[in-house]
Design a protein around this motif. Structure first.
Motif, PDB file in Angstrom:
ATOM      1  N   THR A   1     -10.146 102.681 -50.368  1.00  0.00           N
ATOM      2  CA  THR A   1      -9.699 102.870 -48.476  1.00  0.00           C
ATOM      3  C   THR A   1      -8.982 103.808 -48.928  1.00  0.00           C
ATOM      4  OG1 THR A   1      -9.457 100.555 -48.237  1.00  0.00           O
ATOM      5  CG2 THR A   1      -8.676 101.840 -46.808  1.00  0.00           C
ATOM      6  N   ALA A   2      -8.390 104.250 -49.443  1.00  0.00           N
ATOM      7  CA  ALA A   2      -7.506 105.286 -49.911  1.00  0.00           C
ATOM      8  C   ALA A   2      -7.687 106.361 -50.290  1.00  0.00           C
ATOM      9  CB  ALA A   2      -6.010 104.826 -50.579  1.00  0.00           C
ATOM     10  N   ARG A   3      -9.075 106.441 -50.229  1.00  0.00           N
ATOM     11  CA  ARG A   3     -10.002 107.790 -50.866  1.00  0.00           C
ATOM     12  C   ARG A   3      -9.401 107.581 -52.015  1.00  0.00           C
ATOM     13  NH1 ARG A   3     -13.656 107.587 -47.156  1.00  0.00           N
ATOM     14  NH2 ARG A   3     -12.051 107.846 -44.542  1.00  0.00           N
ATOM     15  N   LYS A   4      -9.696 106.857 -53.404  1.00  0.00           N
ATOM     16  CA  LYS A   4      -9.087 107.084 -54.518  1.00  0.00           C
ATOM     17  C   LYS A   4     -10.423 107.050 -55.285  1.00  0.00           C
ATOM     18  CE  LYS A   4      -4.352 107.455 -53.974  1.00  0.00           C
ATOM     19  NZ  LYS A   4      -3.197 106.430 -54.846  1.00  0.00           N
ATOM     20  N   LYS A   5     -11.605 107.813 -55.440  1.00  0.00           N
ATOM     21  CA  LYS A   5     -12.488 107.751 -55.780  1.00  0.00           C
ATOM     22  C   LYS A   5     -12.440 107.140 -57.872  1.00  0.00           C
ATOM     23  CE  LYS A   5     -17.164 108.533 -56.038  1.00  0.00           C
ATOM     24  NZ  LYS A   5     -18.581 110.049 -55.813  1.00  0.00           N
ATOM     25  N   ASP A   6     -12.101 108.125 -57.987  1.00  0.00           N
ATOM     26  CA  ASP A   6     -12.160 107.881 -59.381  1.00  0.00           C
ATOM     27  C   ASP A   6     -11.471 106.743 -60.082  1.00  0.00           C
ATOM     28  OD1 ASP A   6     -13.699 110.105 -59.406  1.00  0.00           O
ATOM     29  OD2 ASP A   6     -12.375 111.897 -59.689  1.00  0.00           O
ATOM     30  N   PRO A   7     -10.096 106.242 -59.334  1.00  0.00           N
ATOM     31  CA  PRO A   7      -9.113 105.679 -60.256  1.00  0.00           C
ATOM     32  C   PRO A   7     -10.135 104.178 -59.936  1.00  0.00           C
ATOM     33  CG  PRO A   7      -7.626 106.271 -59.174  1.00  0.00           C
ATOM     34  CD  PRO A   7      -9.349 107.173 -58.599  1.00  0.00           C
ATOM     35  N   ALA A   8     -10.483 103.774 -58.562  1.00  0.00           N
ATOM     36  CA  ALA A   8     -11.307 103.173 -58.798  1.00  0.00           C
ATOM     37  C   ALA A   8     -12.517 102.431 -59.944  1.00  0.00           C
ATOM     38  CB  ALA A   8     -12.212 103.007 -57.089  1.00  0.00           C
ATOM     39  N   LEU A   9     -13.026 103.616 -59.506  1.00  0.00           N
ATOM     40  CA  LEU A   9     -14.278 103.624 -60.823  1.00  0.00           C
ATOM     41  C   LEU A   9     -13.951 103.099 -61.617  1.00  0.00           C
ATOM     42  CD1 LEU A   9     -16.089 106.972 -59.509  1.00  0.00           C
ATOM     43  CD2 LEU A   9     -17.210 103.814 -59.461  1.00  0.00           C
ATOM     44  N   ARG A  10     -13.126 103.755 -62.290  1.00  0.00           N
ATOM     45  CA  ARG A  10     -12.128 103.583 -63.612  1.00  0.00           C
ATOM     46  C   ARG A  10     -11.674 101.386 -63.707  1.00  0.00           C
ATOM     47  NH1 ARG A  10      -9.777 108.454 -63.538  1.00  0.00           N
ATOM     48  NH2 ARG A  10      -7.785 107.655 -62.670  1.00  0.00           N
ATOM     49  N   ALA A  11     -11.348 101.497 -62.441  1.00  0.00           N
ATOM     50  CA  ALA A  11     -10.571 100.194 -62.611  1.00  0.00           C
ATOM     51  C   ALA A  11     -11.928  99.561 -62.637  1.00  0.00           C
ATOM     52  CB  ALA A  11     -10.189  99.427 -61.532  1.00  0.00           C
ATOM     53  N   LEU A  12     -13.118  99.721 -61.811  1.00  0.00           N
ATOM     54  CA  LEU A  12     -14.544  98.732 -61.762  1.00  0.00           C
ATOM     55  C   LEU A  12     -15.187  98.838 -63.406  1.00  0.00           C
ATOM     56  CD1 LEU A  12     -16.028 100.044 -58.640  1.00  0.00           C
ATOM     57  CD2 LEU A  12     -15.176  97.629 -59.059  1.00  0.00           C
TER      58      LEU A  12
ATOM     59  N   GLU B   1     -19.541  99.950 -57.078  1.00  0.00           N
ATOM     60  CA  GLU B   1     -19.491 101.088 -57.636  1.00  0.00           C
ATOM     61  C   GLU B   1     -20.820 102.187 -56.816  1.00  0.00           C
ATOM     62  OE1 GLU B   1     -19.292  99.780 -62.359  1.00  0.00           O
ATOM     63  OE2 GLU B   1     -21.098  99.469 -60.667  1.00  0.00           O
ATOM     64  N   ARG B   2     -22.314 100.931 -55.992  1.00  0.00           N
ATOM     65  CA  ARG B   2     -23.042 101.817 -55.085  1.00  0.00           C
ATOM     66  C   ARG B   2     -22.636 102.759 -53.929  1.00  0.00           C
ATOM     67  NH1 ARG B   2     -28.617  99.726 -55.656  1.00  0.00           N
ATOM     68  NH2 ARG B   2     -28.074 100.083 -53.270  1.00  0.00           N
ATOM     69  N   ALA B   3     -21.509 101.724 -53.056  1.00  0.00           N
ATOM     70  CA  ALA B   3     -20.608 102.076 -52.410  1.00  0.00           C
ATOM     71  C   ALA B   3     -19.904 103.264 -52.449  1.00  0.00           C
ATOM     72  CB  ALA B   3     -19.562 100.990 -51.492  1.00  0.00           C
ATOM     73  N   LEU B   4     -19.083 103.495 -53.117  1.00  0.00           N
ATOM     74  CA  LEU B   4     -18.247 105.007 -54.309  1.00  0.00           C
ATOM     75  C   LEU B   4     -19.531 105.542 -54.305  1.00  0.00           C
ATOM     76  CD1 LEU B   4     -15.566 103.185 -55.663  1.00  0.00           C
ATOM     77  CD2 LEU B   4     -15.608 103.981 -54.014  1.00  0.00           C
ATOM     78  N   GLY B   5     -21.453 105.824 -54.098  1.00  0.00           N
ATOM     79  CA  GLY B   5     -21.217 106.464 -54.763  1.00  0.00           C
ATOM     80  C   GLY B   5     -21.951 106.537 -55.661  1.00  0.00           C
ATOM     81  N   ASP B   6     -21.251 106.262 -57.339  1.00  0.00           N
ATOM     82  CA  ASP B   6     -21.676 106.302 -58.252  1.00  0.00           C
ATOM     83  C   ASP B   6     -23.045 105.390 -58.858  1.00  0.00           C
ATOM     84  OD1 ASP B   6     -21.730 106.519 -60.918  1.00  0.00           O
ATOM     85  OD2 ASP B   6     -19.392 106.206 -61.207  1.00  0.00           O
ATOM     86  N   TYR B   7     -24.282 105.379 -59.005  1.00  0.00           N
ATOM     87  CA  TYR B   7     -26.033 104.924 -59.122  1.00  0.00           C
ATOM     88  C   TYR B   7     -25.229 104.091 -60.476  1.00  0.00           C
ATOM     89  CZ  TYR B   7     -26.613 104.467 -54.076  1.00  0.00           C
ATOM     90  OH  TYR B   7     -26.850 104.218 -52.693  1.00  0.00           O
ATOM     91  N   SER B   8     -25.324 105.381 -61.115  1.00  0.00           N
ATOM     92  CA  SER B   8     -25.312 105.346 -62.886  1.00  0.00           C
ATOM     93  C   SER B   8     -24.762 104.094 -63.127  1.00  0.00           C
ATOM     94  CB  SER B   8     -24.885 106.811 -63.258  1.00  0.00           C
ATOM     95  OG  SER B   8     -23.799 107.256 -62.436  1.00  0.00           O
ATOM     96  N   ALA B   9     -23.024 103.934 -62.649  1.00  0.00           N
ATOM     97  CA  ALA B   9     -22.454 103.977 -63.271  1.00  0.00           C
ATOM     98  C   ALA B   9     -22.897 101.477 -62.441  1.00  0.00           C
ATOM     99  CB  ALA B   9     -20.686 103.491 -62.270  1.00  0.00           C
ATOM    100  N   ALA B  10     -23.654 101.677 -61.275  1.00  0.00           N
ATOM    101  CA  ALA B  10     -24.268 100.511 -61.289  1.00  0.00           C
ATOM    102  C   ALA B  10     -25.200 100.011 -62.109  1.00  0.00           C
ATOM    103  CB  ALA B  10     -24.606 100.310 -58.711  1.00  0.00           C
ATOM    104  N   VAL B  11     -26.111 101.219 -61.869  1.00  0.00           N
ATOM    105  CA  VAL B  11     -26.646 100.722 -63.592  1.00  0.00           C
ATOM    106  C   VAL B  11     -26.235 100.407 -64.324  1.00  0.00           C
ATOM    107  CG1 VAL B  11     -28.813 101.363 -64.589  1.00  0.00           C
ATOM    108  CG2 VAL B  11     -28.921 102.323 -62.230  1.00  0.00           C
ATOM    109  N   LYS B  12     -25.390 100.505 -64.950  1.00  0.00           N
ATOM    110  CA  LYS B  12     -24.712  99.790 -66.094  1.00  0.00           C
ATOM    111  C   LYS B  12     -24.386  99.067 -66.076  1.00  0.00           C
ATOM    112  CE  LYS B  12     -23.106 104.545 -68.132  1.00  0.00           C
ATOM    113  NZ  LYS B  12     -22.110 105.138 -68.326  1.00  0.00           N
ATOM    114  N   THR B  13     -23.303  98.225 -65.706  1.00  0.00           N
ATOM    115  CA  THR B  13     -22.982  97.353 -64.505  1.00  0.00           C
ATOM    116  C   THR B  13     -24.409  96.322 -64.565  1.00  0.00           C
ATOM    117  OG1 THR B  13     -21.261  97.943 -63.582  1.00  0.00           O
ATOM    118  CG2 THR B  13     -21.506  96.222 -62.921  1.00  0.00           C
TER     119      THR B  13
END
Length: 161
Positions: free
Chosen positions: A48-59, A79-91
């Protein structure tokens, strides 16, 4: 009367220990679910605070602790909502190692691969889908794969007229 009580005391004690032991593990599972939910809430606040990188690291950290399909899907959705489909694939691949027969995980993985443009890989995963509710995804993956492979081949002579 006191003889009966003295003989029943160890039995009551063992019964109490058995009941306690039966409910103790279930309490830790609910604590783990509550902890997971709190971490997800923090990640949502970062999003919500538009902090994409910290959110992806926490995920990514949370991915290592997930134990159920619901938890892995929750992580992959974010992860998909944040636009990182490769991280979603890993998950989702990690989730399928633990739960290989879960069709929902397989379907979301196939869809994530389609979004990444990996149509051949997505087609491999859609073959494993047997439920009727995933037929549209199977068709979509096959159509995308066919269109990409057809573009790399020269057109037949009769088609180019």
């Amino acid at each position: 009367m006191s003889v009966v009580r003295s003989r029943l005391r160890p039995v009551c004690f063992l019964l109490w220990i058995t009941v306690f032991a039966a409910f103790f593990p279930s309490c830790s599972d609910s604590r783990q679910d509550v902890s997971f939910a709190k971490k997800i809430e923090k990640i949502d606040l970062l999003d919500t605070a538009r902090k994409k990188d910290p959110a992806l690291r926490a995920l990514a950290r949370l991915r290592k602790r997930a134990t159920s399909a619901t938890q892995w899907l929750s992580i992959a959705r974010r992860e998909r909502a944040l636009g990182d489909y490769s991280a979603a694939v890993k998950t989702l691949k990690r989730a399928l190692v633990a739960l290989p027969a879960n069709e929902t995980l397989t379907a979301v993985l196939a869809d994530s691969l389609i979004e990444l443009g990996s149509y051949e890989s997505a087609a491999v995963y859609t073959v494993a889908l047997t439920s009727e509710k995933f037929v549209p995804l199977q068709a979509y993956a096959e159509i995308k794969r066919a269109l990409v492979s057809a573009a790399s081949r020269p057109a037949p002579e009769w088609y180019s007229r």
